[in-house]
Design an enzyme around this catalytic site. Structure first.
Site, PDB file in Angstrom:
ATOM      1  N   ASP A  43     -12.766  -8.472  -2.478  1.00  0.00           N
ATOM      2  CA  ASP A  43     -11.935  -7.849  -3.503  1.00  0.00           C
ATOM      3  C   ASP A  43     -10.895  -6.865  -3.029  1.00  0.00           C
ATOM      4  O   ASP A  43     -11.301  -6.364  -1.622  1.00  0.00           O
ATOM      5  CB  ASP A  43     -12.973  -7.505  -4.738  1.00  0.00           C
ATOM      6  CG  ASP A  43     -12.108  -7.668  -5.941  1.00  0.00           C
ATOM      7  OD1 ASP A  43     -10.928  -7.589  -5.956  1.00  0.00           O
ATOM      8  OD2 ASP A  43     -12.791  -7.746  -7.203  1.00  0.00           O
TER       9      ASP A  43
HETATM   10  C1  BGC Z   1     -10.118  -7.532  -9.188  1.00  0.00           C
HETATM   11  C2  BGC Z   1     -10.079  -9.161  -8.718  1.00  0.00           C
HETATM   12  C3  BGC Z   1      -8.654  -9.438  -8.740  1.00  0.00           C
HETATM   13  C4  BGC Z   1      -7.897  -8.677  -7.520  1.00  0.00           C
HETATM   14  C5  BGC Z   1      -6.584  -9.130  -7.219  1.00  0.00           C
HETATM   15  C6  BGC Z   1      -9.340  -6.815  -8.072  1.00  0.00           C
HETATM   16  O1  BGC Z   1      -9.278  -5.431  -8.603  1.00  0.00           O
HETATM   17  O2  BGC Z   1     -11.356  -7.021  -9.179  1.00  0.00           O
HETATM   18  O3  BGC Z   1     -10.523  -9.898  -9.814  1.00  0.00           O
HETATM   19  O4  BGC Z   1      -8.326 -10.713  -8.096  1.00  0.00           O
HETATM   20  O5  BGC Z   1      -8.084  -7.118  -7.804  1.00  0.00           O
HETATM   21  O6  BGC Z   1      -5.601  -8.587  -8.133  1.00  0.00           O
END
Ligand code: BGC
Length: 746
Positions: free
Chosen positions: A294
């Site tokens: 993530d």
């Molecule tokens: C979130 C994810 C997301 C990623 C990309 C993160 O902060 O937890 O769910 O896919 O950002 O935007």
């Protein structure tokens, strides 16, 4: 903590030969580049998070990323949504420049969060948020919405979606509650698998499909404190009972990627946990696709979790734990650190090859080596057709849950006079929620593009609005209305007209969505009480919210309550139709609606968590139970019959036949839910668990017999040895108000 893994052998990709040939020709730099994912900002004109407007690709930065750093993936939207034409030009530029890169040609994999429709595309339809879709209990609807989302995302030239969230929402305070399919593992599994099959189709390499991402592996949706990215403590048995099943279902549905939980599980950040990312996910569950970190989560092993002293050590930990691609996202630190680690042998080449193998497997599965991106628009003839618009409205309609309807005040007569009060009357953002044109979904500049008509406009199509009373401005995340009591509200002129009060929770997600309490504030309650006291007509409360806000202090003031966990751009119009009886509501609660701040108990609780008459203690008193939802018609459950095969083998199924009658005057969609309870077991059994459901439509005045089937194996539980167990004994089978007992005797 994980039992001896089933040790499945590594599954070969169907593209094994091509992948090996590519791997052989790649340099270390190219391999490390494949494992790197950058934010679009890094290759755009302007500074990171402060891009120049209108957005443009900075060719020199892009050449640095693709030619020199050999980056394999880019993500995100540079802060806000773009037009179809701009997305297509971004993708063309990227592909043109990557084609010109010296060395091995490997197409770039672009990823985005299209979580409720193609929400970063101006032309993209804004569907209900996943929790609002879950209210339909309808896998076919979820699959069709995912197909339309894939279609519109693919039209922008983007082949990878960071969706669905398969976290089971066991804590209603959590800011991402609305991104889930609810609290029940079985429901989340069924709807999650349906979503993945909608995104990927039979063949993900078709131009209109995208790769799905199961997120967030593992245990993200149950933070102990209720705050985002805070620790979860989940016993391995509960992990297997509640948290794993949706991911298992997703793997069976063929999901091509997984994103890692940003938080820690039982004291270990998941990004640094090989037991979770390798032993469990790979060896035991047999996942073959790619694991992406993530956002910035390697850096956070140093700065937040404090399990590594340096970025380089954090990189080693994450890659060795099983992260194949790092969402870095804003610099080349990961690339530099991994190059050094590979050169010194601290990360063996075998591990790098394994990660790149999986990335290439996904790129091949999407057909990226053979396709041009974006595909010509002639592939996307459905873009603005009726088929999609009808689906858009159907999904919004299905999201409405009628929590109560005292004296059948709803539906109202068409053309009647209404007083409308509250928030979200003329702003679309509450109806659409976060991840709408921007991350938090609240920037008015981007939030009005194809975002639906206002509630005032929608109600004026069928009613006469005699007065509108806007709520005072709301403040931070989670605030609903904010009391600056209008001084003259008690003199409301039209006291007899139905009063419709709208409480729309200000959209938010992730850390910005953390709130301190689920209850409304004293000021909010006072404002609503004042409004209700000034009105003699029927009172209707409309809830449009991220998570279940506790409404016990105002519930009894209202005759009817309707809820949608953010219905999307067709939300206001669908509500207006619903209020005058244009259709009957059919949504069901995919979670337990709590009545008290400190009584957050899910429906599948233990016997100790319910009424103890001797001690007058009742820990389970929700405001509205899981599965609850009324319609304008009454459905009578006439009979329940269990059809058991004899002798019963564990591989057989229990067939349940239910007869229903629609005693009202509306065609009614009714979701039949079968709950099963184990009477005695070696691990304390939950009171009941959902084991089958089916939405059916029943015409007014007619009856219907419906069969549902429950595999015996699904009646078991995770035993002391952490394995699935089915013990002989008595089970209760409950459908609506009917209950039968059944004995499992192998
Ligand atoms: C979130 C994810 C997301 C990623 C990309 C993160 O902060 O937890 O769910 O896919 O950002 O935007």
């Amino acid at each position: 903590m994980i039992p001896a893994a089933a040790q499945k052998t590594y599954i070969k990709s169907p593209h094994h030969r091509e992948i090996l040939a590519t791997l052989r020709s790649m340099t270390l730099k190219e391999k490390v580049g494949q494992m790197t994912q950058l934010n679009l900002d890094v290759v755009s004109v302007g500074e990171i998070y402060q891009l120049k407007e209108p957005h443009a690709i900075d060719t020199a930065k892009l050449i640095e990323a693709l030619h020199n750093r050999k980056v394999g993936s880019i993500l995100n939207c540079g802060g806000h949504a773009y037009s179809l034409a701009h997305w297509r030009s971004i993708q063309s530029t990227i592909h043109l420049i990557s084609r010109q890169a010296p060395g091995t040609y490997i197409p770039l994999l672009y990823g985005i969060d299209a979580i409720h429709g193609a929400n970063y595309l101006h032309e993209g339809l804004l569907f209900p948020q996943p929790l609002a879709q879950a209210a339909s209990f309808d896998p076919s609807l979820v699959r069709r919405v995912a197909m339309a989302t894939a279609y519109q995302t693919a039209a922008s030239g983007i082949p990878w979606n960071f969706s669905p969230v398969l976290d089971v929402a066991r804590h209603p305070l959590w800011s991402r509650f609305f991104e889930t399919y609810g609290e029940d593992p079985y429901l989340v599994s069924e709807l999650g698998a349906a979503c993945i099959s909608g995104y990927q189709g039979q063949d993900p390499s078709r131009p209109t499909q995208v790769a799905a991402t199961m997120k967030h592996f593992l245990g993200y949706g149950m933070p102990h404190s209720g705050k985002d990215r805070t620790p979860t403590y989940i016993h391995p048995r509960q992990l297997r009972e509640w948290i794993l099943p949706p991911f298992m279902a997703g793997i069976r549905a063929g999901a091509l990627s997984v994103m890692v939980n940003s938080g820690e599980l039982n004291g270990i950040p998941v990004h640094a946990d090989p037991e979770i990312l390798t032993d469990l996910l790979r060896k035991e569950m047999g996942f073959q696709g790619l694991v992406v970190s993530d956002w910035e989560d390697i850096e956070k092993l140093v700065s937040v979790h404090r399990v590594a002293e340096t970025y380089k050590e954090a990189t080693r930990m994450a890659v060795m734990a099983g992260v194949d691609m790092a969402m870095v996202p804003n610099d080349y630190r990961f690339t530099d650190a991994l190059m050094a680690l590979a050169e010194s042998g601290e990360v063996p080449m075998k591990r790098i090859d394994e990660a790149v193998y999986r990335i290439l497997h996904v790129k091949h599965s999407l057909g990226l080596f053979k396709r041009q991106l974006p595909e010509p628009m002639s592939q996307f003839t459905l873009m603005q057709t009726d088929t999609f618009h009808k689906l858009h409205m159907e999904s919004a309609r299905s999201s409405w849950i009628l929590l109560k309807n005292r004296n059948r005040v709803l539906p109202l007569s068409k053309g009647s006079a209404l007083v409308l009060a509250g928030q979200a009357l003329d702003e679309p953002f509450c109806w659409n929620g976060a991840w709408t044109r921007t991350w938090q979904g609240i920037d008015p500049k981007w939030d009005t593009i194809n975002a639906g008509i206002s509630l005032i406009e929608a109600l004026q199509e069928h009613f006469q609005l005699v007065r509108t009373i806007p709520a005072p401005q709301s403040s931070g995340a989670g605030s609903m209305v904010n009391a600056n009591t209008p001084s003259n509200q008690s003199q409301t002129a039209v006291v007899q007209a139905p009063l419709v009060v709208v409480l729309g929770e200000k959209p938010s997600t992730e850390k910005p969505g953390d709130i301190q309490q689920l209850s409304l504030s004293a000021d909010e309650v006072a404002w609503i009480r004042g409004l209700c006291a000034a009105h003699l007509g029927p009172k209707i409360l409309i809830l449009v919210q991220n998570r279940p806000r506790i409404i016990s202090s105002i519930d009894t003031l209202f005759d009817a309550i309707l809820l949608s966990n953010q219905p999307g751009a067709a939300g206001t119009r669908s509500l207006s139709d619903l209020l005058h009886g244009g259709f009957s509501p059919s949504g069901r609660l995919p979670y337990t609606y709590p009545a008290h701040e400190h009584s957050l108990i899910t429906y599948d609780h233990k016997h100790t968590e319910r009424l103890h008459t001797d001690f007058s203690m009742n820990a389970f008193q929700p405001a509205y139970p899981f599965g609850h939802g009324l319609g304008y018609s009454s459905i009578r459950y006439e009979s329940l019959e269990l059809l058991k095969p004899l002798p019963a083998m564990e591989s057989d199924s229990l067939r349940v036949r239910v007869r229903l009658r629609n005693e009202g005057s509306f065609t009614q969609k009714e979701t039949i839910m079968v709950f099963v309870g184990d009477s005695v077991a070696s691990i304390t059994p939950p009171v009941k668990r959902l084991r089958a459901f089916k939405p059916v439509e029943i015409k007014a005045g007619t009856s219907l017999a419906v069969d549902l089937s429950i595999p015996f194996s699904s009646l078991g539980f995770v035993g002391r040895d952490l394995r699935q167990t089915l013990e002989p004994g008595w089970f209760s089978v409950q459908v609506g108000p009917l209950m039968e007992q059944w004995q499992w005797k192998p």
